[in-house]
Scaffold this motif. Structure first.
Motif, PDB file in Angstrom:
ATOM      1  N   LYS A  92      52.049   4.338  31.768  1.00  0.00           N
ATOM      2  CA  LYS A  92      51.017   3.257  30.493  1.00  0.00           C
ATOM      3  C   LYS A  92      49.709   4.433  31.125  1.00  0.00           C
TER       4      LYS A  92
ATOM      5  N   SER B  25      54.390  -5.924  29.263  1.00  0.00           N
ATOM      6  CA  SER B  25      53.211  -5.762  29.809  1.00  0.00           C
ATOM      7  C   SER B  25      52.500  -4.577  28.779  1.00  0.00           C
TER       8      SER B  25
ATOM      9  N   ILE C  64      51.406  -4.487  38.607  1.00  0.00           N
ATOM     10  CA  ILE C  64      51.268  -3.871  39.761  1.00  0.00           C
ATOM     11  C   ILE C  64      51.123  -4.242  41.431  1.00  0.00           C
TER      12      ILE C  64
ATOM     13  N   THR D  29      49.196  -5.242  32.991  1.00  0.00           N
ATOM     14  CA  THR D  29      50.009  -4.397  33.554  1.00  0.00           C
ATOM     15  C   THR D  29      48.911  -4.218  35.526  1.00  0.00           C
TER      16      THR D  29
ATOM     17  N   LEU E  22      57.027  -5.125  33.810  1.00  0.00           N
ATOM     18  CA  LEU E  22      57.108  -3.773  33.523  1.00  0.00           C
ATOM     19  C   LEU E  22      57.103  -3.594  31.717  1.00  0.00           C
TER      20      LEU E  22
ATOM     21  N   TRP F   5      54.198  -6.258  41.705  1.00  0.00           N
ATOM     22  CA  TRP F   5      54.863  -5.169  42.702  1.00  0.00           C
ATOM     23  C   TRP F   5      54.932  -5.386  43.911  1.00  0.00           C
TER      24      TRP F   5
END
Length: 388
Positions: A230, A284, A295, A291, A281, A298
């Motif tokens: 990323k 994204s 997260i 992202t 993910l 997540w």
């Protein structure tokens, strides 16, 4: 008593800061010691493997000891680890001092949970356990990202200094605010070990193992993944760890409330992240804001994983809380070991961007164990009704 739960939580912050604080500095450690990232990952996987192999036995052996003394001894070992690690020792010594407190980590967790619920009504136990487990999320909000950030602006040794300070604070709090707690009636080893013959407990243990393996195949390399897949620098990774933890504190509080109402349903909801996050993910891609949102999701779905795993396992063996929880800790850490090992192998052979897909496979296996346990329990209930 909530005071005991908060003291247990503080010690848990020290434990998690030591165990997972290394995640944010693995790339720097690999560079300093001139080793590959998967070998640096041994600092996490070896710690977890010791817990997995010795946790239940250590918990049984110490089950008759004064609980305050057990908690003090455990946190003292974590303090020593942080202190020696901050001195930039040789790699073998760094590995050794990280392994030593691992022998007492499950003992601390099982004891802290037992102390937290020792004077609680049955309907409040899961809520008090969630306070203790909030130590995981709070560490992810504060000490873990701070250790990563300070390592980025200074050097990786500073991150271990943070671990030492947190352990000292926890040690002082336990010493002054927790009363002496001798064990009045020690349970026999036979009565505790009996749960190992119960199919629902065995399936719950496997669910825990697969779920934690799923999460840690990617989370163990959180910094490396965000950096390479990323394009985030060390500073940005520390902010992501902060976001991860802030959302996690909220998630643990919500999970504690949900578990009081429905253990199986709550576990299933949060387990969905092992399947959902890899897909998100991937979608994204290189979009920074997308992202960041992923997260956040997540962190929400991951953070209560240890609380959910312990509660789910204890629900199949409520008569052996401490031993069941030590097994939850052991198999959870066996999952950390396997997830870290497979994740490291995938990084070396395929690339870090493929690690989330490992989590999806193990997440599906975890769901399968939940389905099997549900089926076994229904068959047992049906047989009991038929006999009556």
């Amino acid at each position: 008593m909530k005071k005991y739960a908060f003291i247990g939580c503080l010690g848990f912050i020290a434990v998690i800061t030591t165990e997972f604080g290394v995640i944010g500095v693995l790339p720097q450690l690999a560079e300093h010691y001139k080793i590959s990232i998967d070998k640096a990952g041994y600092l996490l996987s070896a710690f977890a493997l010791v817990i997995a192999l010795t946790g239940p036995f250590m918990t049984l052996l110490t089950s008759g000891f004064n609980r305050k003394k057990i908690m003090l001894t455990s946190i003292f070992m974590f303090m020593v680890t942080g202190l020696v690690s901050s001195l930039s020792p040789l790699f073998w010594l760094l590995m050794l001092v990280r392994i030593l407190p691992a022998f007492l980590q499950p003992v601390y967790i099982a004891t802290a949970l037992s102390v937290a619920v020792s004077q609680a009504d049955e309907h409040r136990k899961n809520e008090l356990m969630s306070i203790v487990f909030n130590g995981v999320a709070i560490a992810m909000v504060t000490t873990v990202p701070f250790a990563t950030w300070i390592a980025g602006v200074g050097s990786w040794e500073y991150s271990f200094m943070i671990q030492t300070v947190v352990s000292v604070i926890a040690l002082v709090s336990i010493f002054y605010f927790l009363p002496s707690m001798p064990v009045k009636e020690k349970k026999s080893y036979g009565n505790q070990i009996r749960i190992l013959k119960q199919p629902p407990f065995i399936l719950s243990t496997l669910m825990n193992f697969f779920m934690i393996t799923a999460w840690f195949s990617t989370y163990s390399y959180f910094a490396d993944y965000l950096n390479k897949a990323k394009d985030m620098d060390t500073s940005m990774v520390s902010y992501m760890l902060l976001l991860f933890g802030v959302v996690g504190v909220i998630a643990n509080w919500i999970a504690g409330k949900m578990l009081n109402k429905n253990v199986v349903g709550t576990t299933a909801v949060f387990l969905s992240g092992t399947v959902l996050i890899p897909v998100l993910l991937y979608l994204s891609d290189g979009n920074l804001w997308a992202t960041i949102m992923v997260i956040g999701v997540w962190g929400f779905l991951y953070s209560p994983s240890f609380l959910n795993a312990s509660t789910y396992m204890i629900s199949s063996a409520p008569e052996s809380l401490e031993f069941a929880n030590s097994l939850a800790t052991s198999f959870g850490n066996l999952g950390v070991t396997l997830g870290t090992t497979i994740g490291g192998w995938i990084i070396v052979t395929k690339g870090v961007e493929f690690t989330p897909w490992v989590g999806l496979v193990f997440g599906i296996l975890a769901y399968l164990m939940m389905i099997l346990r549900n089926r076994v329990e229904k068959q047992s209930e049906g047989a009991a009704v038929y006999q009556n």
